[in-house]
Write a protein that holds these residues in place. Structure first.
Motif, PDB file in Angstrom:
ATOM      1  N   GLY A 149      29.559  -6.718  55.912  1.00  0.00           N
ATOM      2  CA  GLY A 149      29.415  -6.739  57.366  1.00  0.00           C
ATOM      3  C   GLY A 149      28.058  -7.200  57.848  1.00  0.00           C
ATOM      4  N   ALA A 150      26.986  -6.619  57.315  1.00  0.00           N
ATOM      5  CA  ALA A 150      25.634  -6.990  57.761  1.00  0.00           C
ATOM      6  C   ALA A 150      25.323  -8.439  57.399  1.00  0.00           C
ATOM      7  CB  ALA A 150      24.602  -6.055  57.137  1.00  0.00           C
ATOM      8  N   TYR A 151      25.841  -8.887  56.271  1.00  0.00           N
ATOM      9  CA  TYR A 151      25.656 -10.274  55.831  1.00  0.00           C
ATOM     10  C   TYR A 151      26.313 -11.229  56.832  1.00  0.00           C
ATOM     11  CZ  TYR A 151      26.253 -14.357  52.698  1.00  0.00           C
ATOM     12  OH  TYR A 151      26.250 -15.605  52.136  1.00  0.00           O
ATOM     13  N   GLU A 187      24.391 -11.460  60.077  1.00  0.00           N
ATOM     14  CA  GLU A 187      23.158 -12.242  59.958  1.00  0.00           C
ATOM     15  C   GLU A 187      23.426 -13.736  60.033  1.00  0.00           C
ATOM     16  OE1 GLU A 187      19.418 -13.007  56.853  1.00  0.00           O
ATOM     17  OE2 GLU A 187      21.022 -11.595  56.317  1.00  0.00           O
ATOM     18  N   TRP A 188      24.473 -14.198  59.362  1.00  0.00           N
ATOM     19  CA  TRP A 188      24.671 -15.641  59.222  1.00  0.00           C
ATOM     20  C   TRP A 188      25.683 -16.229  60.197  1.00  0.00           C
ATOM     21  CZ3 TRP A 188      20.830 -17.821  57.131  1.00  0.00           C
ATOM     22  CH2 TRP A 188      20.100 -17.173  56.129  1.00  0.00           C
ATOM     23  N   VAL A 189      26.476 -15.389  60.846  1.00  0.00           N
ATOM     24  CA  VAL A 189      27.422 -15.880  61.859  1.00  0.00           C
ATOM     25  C   VAL A 189      27.077 -15.161  63.163  1.00  0.00           C
ATOM     26  CG1 VAL A 189      29.849 -16.293  62.429  1.00  0.00           C
ATOM     27  CG2 VAL A 189      29.147 -16.097  60.035  1.00  0.00           C
ATOM     28  N   PRO A 190      26.097 -15.659  63.894  1.00  0.00           N
ATOM     29  CA  PRO A 190      25.597 -14.931  65.072  1.00  0.00           C
ATOM     30  C   PRO A 190      26.656 -14.725  66.150  1.00  0.00           C
ATOM     31  CG  PRO A 190      24.646 -17.141  64.939  1.00  0.00           C
ATOM     32  CD  PRO A 190      25.323 -16.881  63.637  1.00  0.00           C
ATOM     33  N   GLU A 191      27.713 -15.559  66.174  1.00  0.00           N
ATOM     34  CA  GLU A 191      28.768 -15.358  67.160  1.00  0.00           C
ATOM     35  C   GLU A 191      29.441 -13.991  66.989  1.00  0.00           C
ATOM     36  OE1 GLU A 191      29.878 -19.420  65.386  1.00  0.00           O
ATOM     37  OE2 GLU A 191      28.342 -17.912  64.964  1.00  0.00           O
ATOM     38  N   LEU A 192      29.347 -13.448  65.767  1.00  0.00           N
ATOM     39  CA  LEU A 192      30.023 -12.184  65.457  1.00  0.00           C
ATOM     40  C   LEU A 192      29.053 -11.004  65.412  1.00  0.00           C
ATOM     41  CD1 LEU A 192      32.373 -13.456  62.572  1.00  0.00           C
ATOM     42  CD2 LEU A 192      32.781 -13.463  65.047  1.00  0.00           C
ATOM     43  N   ALA A 193      27.807 -11.228  65.770  1.00  0.00           N
ATOM     44  CA  ALA A 193      26.772 -10.206  65.592  1.00  0.00           C
ATOM     45  C   ALA A 193      27.056  -8.918  66.353  1.00  0.00           C
ATOM     46  CB  ALA A 193      25.406 -10.763  66.010  1.00  0.00           C
ATOM     47  N   ASP A 194      27.779  -8.990  67.453  1.00  0.00           N
ATOM     48  CA  ASP A 194      28.011  -7.807  68.275  1.00  0.00           C
ATOM     49  C   ASP A 194      29.280  -7.050  67.892  1.00  0.00           C
ATOM     50  OD1 ASP A 194      25.717  -8.329  69.727  1.00  0.00           O
ATOM     51  OD2 ASP A 194      26.777  -9.548  71.213  1.00  0.00           O
ATOM     52  N   ILE A 195      30.020  -7.563  66.908  1.00  0.00           N
ATOM     53  CA  ILE A 195      31.252  -6.879  66.501  1.00  0.00           C
ATOM     54  C   ILE A 195      30.891  -5.719  65.575  1.00  0.00           C
ATOM     55  CG2 ILE A 195      33.413  -7.119  65.219  1.00  0.00           C
ATOM     56  CD1 ILE A 195      33.605  -9.958  66.216  1.00  0.00           C
ATOM     57  N   THR A 196      31.420  -4.554  65.866  1.00  0.00           N
ATOM     58  CA  THR A 196      31.097  -3.371  65.085  1.00  0.00           C
ATOM     59  C   THR A 196      32.256  -2.984  64.176  1.00  0.00           C
ATOM     60  OG1 THR A 196      31.908  -1.924  66.835  1.00  0.00           O
ATOM     61  CG2 THR A 196      29.561  -2.501  66.884  1.00  0.00           C
ATOM     62  N   PRO A 245      37.939 -10.522  62.741  1.00  0.00           N
ATOM     63  CA  PRO A 245      37.992 -10.281  64.190  1.00  0.00           C
ATOM     64  C   PRO A 245      39.257 -10.836  64.842  1.00  0.00           C
ATOM     65  CG  PRO A 245      36.341 -11.949  63.641  1.00  0.00           C
ATOM     66  CD  PRO A 245      36.788 -11.346  62.354  1.00  0.00           C
ATOM     67  N   GLU A 246      39.833 -11.864  64.260  1.00  0.00           N
ATOM     68  CA  GLU A 246      41.061 -12.416  64.838  1.00  0.00           C
ATOM     69  C   GLU A 246      42.186 -11.398  64.751  1.00  0.00           C
ATOM     70  OE1 GLU A 246      44.136 -16.124  64.020  1.00  0.00           O
ATOM     71  OE2 GLU A 246      42.021 -16.340  63.481  1.00  0.00           O
ATOM     72  N   GLU A 247      42.352 -10.783  63.606  1.00  0.00           N
ATOM     73  CA  GLU A 247      43.393  -9.775  63.419  1.00  0.00           C
ATOM     74  C   GLU A 247      43.119  -8.546  64.280  1.00  0.00           C
ATOM     75  OE1 GLU A 247      46.799  -7.896  61.991  1.00  0.00           O
ATOM     76  OE2 GLU A 247      46.186 -10.003  61.843  1.00  0.00           O
ATOM     77  N   ARG A 269      38.174 -11.623  68.447  1.00  0.00           N
ATOM     78  CA  ARG A 269      37.503 -12.873  68.075  1.00  0.00           C
ATOM     79  C   ARG A 269      36.822 -13.470  69.302  1.00  0.00           C
ATOM     80  NH1 ARG A 269      38.956 -18.250  68.410  1.00  0.00           N
ATOM     81  NH2 ARG A 269      41.103 -17.719  69.026  1.00  0.00           N
ATOM     82  N   PRO A 270      35.504 -13.690  69.247  1.00  0.00           N
ATOM     83  CA  PRO A 270      34.798 -14.297  70.387  1.00  0.00           C
ATOM     84  C   PRO A 270      35.293 -15.712  70.649  1.00  0.00           C
ATOM     85  CG  PRO A 270      33.255 -13.310  68.826  1.00  0.00           C
ATOM     86  CD  PRO A 270      34.588 -13.336  68.151  1.00  0.00           C
TER      87      PRO A 270
END
Length: 457
Positions: free
Chosen positions: A404-406, A409-418, A425-427, A431-432
Motif C-alpha cells: 500500500g505505501a509503495y 508513493e509511486w502512483v500519486p493519483e491514489l495517494a489519498d486512498i486508504t 480501487p476500481e473494484e 478509482r479516481p
C-alpha cells in the motif's frame, strides 16, 4: 624504464579487490583505460539509464585514480582497435583485464588477444564462471544443484586492498573528454530522480553495503515487501564492478538470521553467467523450444498495451507503481519486477523479449546475464524457469506483500486512498477519475494466456 602496460576496464570500475590492477602494477607503469564501445555489443550497447550511471562512475573512478598518482584515459570506438592504437602510441605491449562473459566481450577479448598480449583475470564473481562443474565435468543448467556445488567452493578469497600507489607512465596518451560523450540526458532530462536515489562509484557502493550490513540478517523477512525495502540495492554497484562479489560476501556472510537467502541471490549472479556461457543468445532466443510456437499478441492493440505497461497506466496499482519507480529511479523492487514481468507476458500476452529490451534501456543495473535469465524464468521459456501456466495475480500479490505505501508513493493519483482499497480501487468503487481502468480483467487475461499455452503445445 620498462614499457607501460594497459589496464582495460569495463564492468570492474574499482581499485579495491581489483586483480587486473594489481597484476598491471607488478608489470610496471600502468595506463588505465575505459573504452566506450558501442560497436562490439551492437544492439546490446548500453541503455540510457546505464549510460547515466557510467558517466558518474567514471568521474568517481578518475578521481580515485588521481589520488593514487594515476588517471583514467577515455577512448571511444571498437575495443580491439582502440587498445591497439594506445599500444602503438605508448609502446605498451601487454593488456591486463578482468575477464567478462557477455558474448560480445568474449568476442572482443579474442580480437584483442590476436593483436596484443592480453592477460585476463577473474574477479567479478564468487567463482570463475564455468569453473563449477557437474560430476561428469559438464556445466549446470539448473540453479539449485549449481548453488549447492558453488557453496562447496566458498567462501571466496579475502578481498585485496586498494594499492597505496599506482605507477604512472612517463607520458600520458591523449584522452577523450567525458562530457563530450553525452552520456547524460538533456532534451529532456529524464534522470532527475536518479541523483536522489544513487551515488555511483566505489565510495557509493561501500556506503550502500555498509547500510545493508545493519539489516542483512532480516533479508528474507523484508526483501518481498516493497513498502519496507529490505533488499540491498547493491545490484548496480555489482554490475559496474564498483564492489566485488567477494567484498559483499565477506561483509555480510556472518550476519546470521536469513542472510543465507541473500547470499543465494549473489550466487544467482554467478548462475546467470554460467547460463549465458552455454547460451550466448539467451537474451533473444528461448532457452527451451516448448513455447517457440506461442502466439504472442502483435499489432496496434498490443502496441498500445505495451506502451501503457511501459508508462504505468495499466489500471493495476502494483504494476503501475513498479513501472513508474523504474522510470523515475532506474531501478525496481525485486518482487515487483516479477509481478510486472509476469503481467506483460501473461496478462498482456506480449513477447518477453519486448520487456527485456525495455528493462535493458531503463535499468541502471541492466545486466545481460541476470536480465535475460530472469525474464526467461518468468516467461517459462528458460532452461530453469517457472511454468508458463503459473500466472501471478497482481491483485493478490499487492495485499499479500503489503504494498500500500509503495503504491501511494509511486502512483500519486491514489495517494489519498486508504485501507485495502489501494490495491484495487476500481473494484472498491473509488478509482479516481485521473487513474485508468484496468487494461484487461484478471480472469479474462488468465484464460487467454492458458489458451495460448494450450495452442502452443
Amino acid at each position: 624504464m620498462t614499457d607501460p602496460v594497459l589496464l582495460w576496464l569495463r564492468r570492474d570500475l574499482r581499485l579495491a579487490d581489483q586483480p587486473a590492477l594489481l597484476a598491471a602494477i607488478e608489470d610496471g607503469a600502468v595506463i588505465p583505460v575505459y573504452i566506450l564501445d558501442d560497436d562490439t555489443p551492437k544492439h546490446y550497447a548500453m541503455g540510457g539509464a546505464s549510460r547515466w550511471w557510467l558517466h558518474h562512475t567514471l568521474e568517481s573512478l578518475d578521481a580515485s585514480l588521481r589520488a593514487k598518482g594515476s588517471r583514467l584515459i577515455l577512448r571511444r570506438g571498437e575495443s580491439a582497435d582502440e587498445l591497439a592504437k594506445l599500444a602503438e602510441e605508448t609502446g605498451a605491449k601487454r593488456v591486463h583485464a578482468i575477464r567478462h562473459f557477455e558474448p560480445w566481450w568474449r568476442n572482443a577479448e579474442r580480437a584483442v588477444a590476436k593483436r596484443l598480449d592480453l592477460e585476463c583475470h577473474d574477479g567479478n564473481y564468487l567463482a570463475p564462471p564455468g569453473s563449477v562443474t557437474t560430476g561428469s565435468g559438464g556445466q549446470y543448467k539448473i540453479f539449485t544443484p549449481f548453488w549447492r556445488a558453488l557453496k562447496a567452493t566458498l567462501p571466496p578469497p579475502e578481498p585485496t586492498r586498494v594499492p597505496a600507489h599506482i605507477p604512472a607512465p612517463a607520458h600520458w596518451p591523449k584522452s577523450d573528454s567525458l562530457a563530450d560523450w553525452d552520456l547524460l540526458p538533456t532534451k529532456p532530462d529524464w534522470s532527475t530522480g536518479f541523483g536522489k536515489e544513487w551515488t555511483p562509484g566505489e565510495k557509493g557502493a561501500h556506503k550502500r553495503l555498509k547500510a545493508f550490513e545493519e539489516h542483512a540478517d532480516r533479508y528474507d523477512e523484508t526483501r518481498n515487501l516493497p513498502s519496507v525495502e529490505g533488499s540491498s540495492r547493491l545490484s548496480p554497484h555489482l554490475h559496474f564492478g564498483e564492489v566485488s562479489a567477494a567484498q559483499v560476501w565477506h561483509a555480510v556472510a556472518d550476519a546470521g538470521g536469513s542472510v543465507d537467502v541473500f547470499l543465494s541471490e549473489i550466487g544467482w549472479r554467478d548462475y546467470a553467467q554460467t547460463v549465458i556461457g552455454q547460451y550466448p543468445d539467451y537474451g533473444t532466443k528461448n532457452g527451451r523450444d516448448a513455447l517457440d510456437t506461442l502466439a504472442w499478441r502483435t499489432g496496434k492493440a498490443a502496441d498500445a498495451d505495451l506502451e501503457a505497461w511501459q508508462q504505468g497506466r495499466t489500471g493495476y496499482p502494483i504494476v503501475d507503481a513498479g513501472m513508474r519507480q523504474l522510470w523515475t529511479t532506474g531501478w525496481m523492487h525485486n518482487r515487483v519486477r516479477m509481478i510486472t514481468a509476469s503481467f506483460l507476458i501473461k496478462h498482456l500476452l506480449i513477447d518477453w523479449r519486448k520487456g527485456e529490451r525495455w528493462f535493458w534501456d531503463c535499468l541502471v543495473d541492466a545486466d545481460y546475464g541476470s536480465n535475460s535469465v530472469n525474464w526467461q524464468w518468468t516467461a517459462g521459456t528458460g532452461i530453469d524457469a517457472n511454468m508458463f501456466v503459473r500466472i501471478m495475480a497482481p491483485l493478490v500479490q499487492s495485499p499479500k506483500f503489503d504494498a500500500g505505501a509503495y503504491i501511494r508513493e509511486w502512483v500519486p493519483e491514489l495517494a489519498d486512498i486508504t485501507g485495502e482499497a489501494i490495491h484495487d480501487p476500481e473494484e472498491a468503487g473509488c478509482r479516481p477519475r485521473g487513474y485508468p481502468a484496468k487494461i484487461i480483467g484478471h480472469r479474462e487475461a488468465r484464460e487467454r494466456a492458458l489458451e495460448a499455452a494450450r495452442q502452443a503445445r
